[in-house]
Design an enzyme around this catalytic site. Structure first.
Site, PDB file in Angstrom:
ATOM      1  N   LEU A  14      49.543  67.917  64.535  1.00  0.00           N
ATOM      2  CA  LEU A  14      48.620  66.795  64.708  1.00  0.00           C
ATOM      3  C   LEU A  14      49.348  65.463  64.529  1.00  0.00           C
ATOM      4  O   LEU A  14      49.100  64.501  65.249  1.00  0.00           O
ATOM      5  CB  LEU A  14      47.462  66.916  63.707  1.00  0.00           C
ATOM      6  CG  LEU A  14      46.360  65.872  63.806  1.00  0.00           C
ATOM      7  CD1 LEU A  14      45.724  65.850  65.191  1.00  0.00           C
ATOM      8  CD2 LEU A  14      45.283  66.129  62.746  1.00  0.00           C
ATOM      9  N   GLY A  75      42.926  62.831  58.493  1.00  0.00           N
ATOM     10  CA  GLY A  75      42.563  63.946  59.373  1.00  0.00           C
ATOM     11  C   GLY A  75      42.798  65.279  58.697  1.00  0.00           C
ATOM     12  O   GLY A  75      42.372  66.328  59.186  1.00  0.00           O
ATOM     13  N   HIS A 131      40.762  80.245  63.767  1.00  0.00           N
ATOM     14  CA  HIS A 131      41.878  79.322  63.983  1.00  0.00           C
ATOM     15  C   HIS A 131      43.172  80.103  64.184  1.00  0.00           C
ATOM     16  O   HIS A 131      43.244  81.295  63.890  1.00  0.00           O
ATOM     17  CB  HIS A 131      42.052  78.383  62.777  1.00  0.00           C
ATOM     18  CG  HIS A 131      41.109  77.217  62.786  1.00  0.00           C
ATOM     19  ND1 HIS A 131      39.809  77.317  62.365  1.00  0.00           N
ATOM     20  CD2 HIS A 131      41.274  75.922  63.188  1.00  0.00           C
ATOM     21  CE1 HIS A 131      39.210  76.134  62.481  1.00  0.00           C
ATOM     22  NE2 HIS A 131      40.077  75.278  62.981  1.00  0.00           N
ATOM     23  N   HIS A 132      44.193  79.379  64.588  1.00  0.00           N
ATOM     24  CA  HIS A 132      45.552  79.915  64.737  1.00  0.00           C
ATOM     25  C   HIS A 132      46.058  80.486  63.410  1.00  0.00           C
ATOM     26  O   HIS A 132      45.636  80.044  62.328  1.00  0.00           O
ATOM     27  CB  HIS A 132      46.496  78.811  65.228  1.00  0.00           C
ATOM     28  CG  HIS A 132      46.473  77.577  64.367  1.00  0.00           C
ATOM     29  ND1 HIS A 132      47.371  77.354  63.357  1.00  0.00           N
ATOM     30  CD2 HIS A 132      45.612  76.511  64.329  1.00  0.00           C
ATOM     31  CE1 HIS A 132      47.114  76.211  62.754  1.00  0.00           C
ATOM     32  NE2 HIS A 132      46.031  75.673  63.333  1.00  0.00           N
ATOM     33  N   LYS A 135      47.325  78.310  60.236  1.00  0.00           N
ATOM     34  CA  LYS A 135      46.475  77.410  59.426  1.00  0.00           C
ATOM     35  C   LYS A 135      46.504  77.858  57.969  1.00  0.00           C
ATOM     36  O   LYS A 135      46.215  79.020  57.670  1.00  0.00           O
ATOM     37  CB  LYS A 135      45.039  77.400  59.977  1.00  0.00           C
ATOM     38  CG  LYS A 135      44.128  76.428  59.238  1.00  0.00           C
ATOM     39  CD  LYS A 135      42.859  76.149  60.021  1.00  0.00           C
ATOM     40  CE  LYS A 135      41.876  75.262  59.268  1.00  0.00           C
ATOM     41  NZ  LYS A 135      42.437  73.931  58.919  1.00  0.00           N
TER      42      LYS A 135
HETATM   43  N1  LIG Z   1      40.791  66.342  61.865  1.00  0.00           N
HETATM   44  C1  LIG Z   1      41.168  67.083  62.902  1.00  0.00           C
HETATM   45  O1  LIG Z   1      40.610  67.002  64.013  1.00  0.00           O
HETATM   46  C2  LIG Z   1      42.305  68.027  62.742  1.00  0.00           C
HETATM   47  C3  LIG Z   1      42.780  68.275  61.493  1.00  0.00           C
HETATM   48  N2  LIG Z   1      43.853  69.094  61.316  1.00  0.00           N
HETATM   49  C4  LIG Z   1      44.324  69.214  59.945  1.00  0.00           C
HETATM   50  O2  LIG Z   1      45.494  68.416  59.797  1.00  0.00           O
HETATM   51  C5  LIG Z   1      46.347  68.988  58.825  1.00  0.00           C
HETATM   52  C6  LIG Z   1      47.726  69.218  59.452  1.00  0.00           C
HETATM   53  O3  LIG Z   1      47.618  70.179  60.461  1.00  0.00           O
HETATM   54  P1  LIG Z   1      48.867  70.536  61.414  1.00  0.00           P
HETATM   55  O4  LIG Z   1      49.386  69.307  62.066  1.00  0.00           O
HETATM   56  O5  LIG Z   1      48.420  71.668  62.258  1.00  0.00           O
HETATM   57  O6  LIG Z   1      49.929  71.052  60.324  1.00  0.00           O
HETATM   58  P2  LIG Z   1      51.508  71.220  60.450  1.00  0.00           P
HETATM   59  O7  LIG Z   1      51.909  72.287  59.511  1.00  0.00           O
HETATM   60  O8  LIG Z   1      51.915  71.309  61.867  1.00  0.00           O
HETATM   61  O9  LIG Z   1      52.075  69.827  59.890  1.00  0.00           O
HETATM   62  C7  LIG Z   1      51.954  69.461  58.551  1.00  0.00           C
HETATM   63  C8  LIG Z   1      52.707  68.160  58.353  1.00  0.00           C
HETATM   64  O10 LIG Z   1      52.529  67.730  57.016  1.00  0.00           O
HETATM   65  C9  LIG Z   1      53.789  67.471  56.451  1.00  0.00           C
HETATM   66  N3  LIG Z   1      53.756  67.647  54.999  1.00  0.00           N
HETATM   67  C10 LIG Z   1      53.620  68.783  54.283  1.00  0.00           C
HETATM   68  N4  LIG Z   1      53.693  68.504  52.977  1.00  0.00           N
HETATM   69  C11 LIG Z   1      53.861  67.155  52.866  1.00  0.00           C
HETATM   70  C12 LIG Z   1      54.038  66.254  51.777  1.00  0.00           C
HETATM   71  N5  LIG Z   1      54.080  66.704  50.513  1.00  0.00           N
HETATM   72  N6  LIG Z   1      54.195  64.948  52.044  1.00  0.00           N
HETATM   73  C13 LIG Z   1      54.202  64.481  53.311  1.00  0.00           C
HETATM   74  N7  LIG Z   1      54.047  65.292  54.386  1.00  0.00           N
HETATM   75  C14 LIG Z   1      53.895  66.610  54.151  1.00  0.00           C
HETATM   76  C15 LIG Z   1      54.733  68.428  57.138  1.00  0.00           C
HETATM   77  O11 LIG Z   1      56.096  67.990  56.966  1.00  0.00           O
HETATM   78  P3  LIG Z   1      57.356  69.036  57.143  1.00  0.00           P
HETATM   79  O12 LIG Z   1      57.630  69.092  58.618  1.00  0.00           O
HETATM   80  O13 LIG Z   1      58.461  68.396  56.386  1.00  0.00           O
HETATM   81  O14 LIG Z   1      56.922  70.341  56.566  1.00  0.00           O
HETATM   82  C16 LIG Z   1      54.219  68.273  58.561  1.00  0.00           C
HETATM   83  O15 LIG Z   1      54.683  67.067  59.129  1.00  0.00           O
HETATM   84  C17 LIG Z   1      45.653  70.286  58.372  1.00  0.00           C
HETATM   85  O16 LIG Z   1      44.921  70.015  57.214  1.00  0.00           O
HETATM   86  C18 LIG Z   1      44.707  70.595  59.530  1.00  0.00           C
HETATM   87  O17 LIG Z   1      43.602  71.345  59.128  1.00  0.00           O
HETATM   88  C19 LIG Z   1      44.468  69.696  62.370  1.00  0.00           C
HETATM   89  C20 LIG Z   1      44.021  69.500  63.642  1.00  0.00           C
HETATM   90  C21 LIG Z   1      42.882  68.670  63.932  1.00  0.00           C
HETATM   91  O1  LIG Z   2      44.195  73.310  61.333  1.00  0.00           O
HETATM   92  C1  LIG Z   2      43.653  73.098  62.442  1.00  0.00           C
HETATM   93  O2  LIG Z   2      44.141  73.467  63.522  1.00  0.00           O
HETATM   94  C2  LIG Z   2      42.382  72.376  62.454  1.00  0.00           C
HETATM   95  N1  LIG Z   2      41.914  71.907  61.317  1.00  0.00           N
HETATM   96  C3  LIG Z   2      40.708  71.171  61.144  1.00  0.00           C
HETATM   97  C4  LIG Z   2      39.753  71.939  60.255  1.00  0.00           C
HETATM   98  O3  LIG Z   2      40.177  72.481  59.217  1.00  0.00           O
HETATM   99  O4  LIG Z   2      38.561  71.968  60.561  1.00  0.00           O
HETATM  100  C5  LIG Z   2      40.117  70.720  62.440  1.00  0.00           C
HETATM  101  C6  LIG Z   2      40.272  71.680  63.587  1.00  0.00           C
HETATM  102  O5  LIG Z   2      39.426  72.756  63.373  1.00  0.00           O
HETATM  103  C7  LIG Z   2      41.700  72.146  63.738  1.00  0.00           C
END
Ligand SMILES: NC(=O)C1=CN([C@@H]2O[C@H](COP(=O)(O)OP(=O)(O)OC[C@H]3O[C@@H](n4cnc5c(N)ncnc54)[C@H](OP(=O)(O)O)[C@@H]3O)[C@@H](O)[C@H]2O)C=CC1
Ligand SMILES: O=C(O)C1=N[C@H](C(=O)O)C[C@H](O)C1
Length: 264
Positions: A14, A75, A131-132, A135
């Site tokens: 994201l 997010g 979800h995938h 997660k």
């Molecule tokens: N609101 C919405 O519509 C959506 C929400 N989400 C949520 O967003 C969040 C992230 O999802 P996603 O992108 O799939 O996860 P990823 O695992 O792909 O990415 C997580 C990111 O967080 C970083 N991270 C982990 N720990 C820390 C820390 N201590 N300090 C700073 N950065 C950190 C990781 O860094 P590193 O690369 O160094 O590990 C990486 O950049 C989840 O909670 C998910 O549920 C996801 C999709 C849609």
């Molecule tokens: O981790 C994800 O992928 C997503 N996380 C969010 C959630 O926990 O609801 C939003 C969306 O479902 C994708």
């Protein structure tokens, strides 16, 4: 005049999307990209912090950003009503602005809103979210938000009828509603809210086909954050949907009551 943005979680799925959208926009400027290896002070100098990291660290990140005068878009999942309530006075005391968006997808937000309407007409309600496999948290933030909003919408009707919840396979109860989480390779995100009535069921289902579904909501939230104050939760308000509670549909009609029927 551009607004300076720091993305926390920028190496993630994201986060890399948010970074790209900010980079491509005319009204925002990407000044910092943080990962798990960054110090939080790397966000200083930005006006807006976008937290899309990990549920376990999101609290610390949001507090740091608020204390340092940044506006924050969250997010990351894991922010229940209770957790948001706990941080609200701190945001207000700092005259800060935090926008929590459990799901950036317009279709998902509309699905949840439709579910809050249906929730007043059914006592049997369960959520199945999928979800995938990568997660890390369950239930999803979207499922928690959906359960909380449905419970708020049917506040005077009380908890749902959910039998046998002492059995582990009956899911985790969120605001009395059982939530079942699947984590399956190949999937992105999907949610079904299943309502059971007398001789009928209703299912409200949303499927995320690609991360493109988040783009409109991310830009909407970023632009709203520039003018926001205090705590805002959900894309609902930004889409003009109004709040649940202030805008509840009329109470269900008692089918045996014919007094309101127009007589010929
Ligand atoms: N609101 C919405 O519509 C959506 C929400 N989400 C949520 O967003 C969040 C992230 O999802 P996603 O992108 O799939 O996860 P990823 O695992 O792909 O990415 C997580 C990111 O967080 C970083 N991270 C982990 N720990 C820390 C820390 N201590 N300090 C700073 N950065 C950190 C990781 O860094 P590193 O690369 O160094 O590990 C990486 O950049 C989840 O909670 C998910 O549920 C996801 C999709 C849609
Ligand atoms: O981790 C994800 O992928 C997503 N996380 C969010 C959630 O926990 O609801 C939003 C969306 O479902 C994708």
């Amino acid at each position: 005049m551009t607004t300076r943005v720091a993305v926390i979680g920028a190496t993630g799925r994201l986060g890399s999307l948010v970074s790209r959208l900010v980079r491509e926009s005319d009204d925002f400027e990407l000044v910092a990209e943080l990962s798990s290896r960054s110090g939080l002070d790397a966000m200083l100098g930005a006006e807006i912090a976008v937290d899309v990291s990990h549920p376990a660290v999101s609290g610390e990140i949001v507090e740091y950003a608020v204390e340092n005068g940044l506006r924050v878009l969250v997010g990351t999942s894991g922010w229940s009503q209770e957790r948001i309530g706990a941080i609200t006075s701190r945001v207000t005391a700092r005259e800060g602005a935090v926008v929590f968006i459990p799901n950036f997808s317009v279709g998902s937000v509309l699905g949840t809103r439709l579910a809050t309407i249906a929730a007043r007409y059914f006592d049997s309600i369960e959520i199945v979210e999928a979800h995938h496999a990568g997660k890390v948290d369950s239930p999803s933030g979207t499922a928690v938000r959906t359960a909380e909003l449905m419970t708020r919408a049917r506040a005077e009707l009380g908890p749902v009828d959910a039998p046998h919840t002492d059995q582990r396979a009956r899911g985790q109860q969120v605001a009395s509603i059982p939530v079942h989480s699947l984590r399956v390779a190949g999937l992105l995100a999907s949610q079904q809210v299943v309502f059971g009535g007398h001789g009928e069921t209703l299912t409200i289902r949303h499927d995320t086909i690609s991360d493109e579904s988040y783009e409109q909501g991310i830009m909407l939230a970023l632009r709203a954050l520039r003018e926001a104050s205090g705590v805002t939760v959900g894309l609902d308000a930004l889409l003009g949907l109004g709040s649940i509670g202030g805008e509840v549909p009329p109470a269900p009609v008692d089918p045996s009551d014919t007094s309101d029927l127009v007589q010929d």
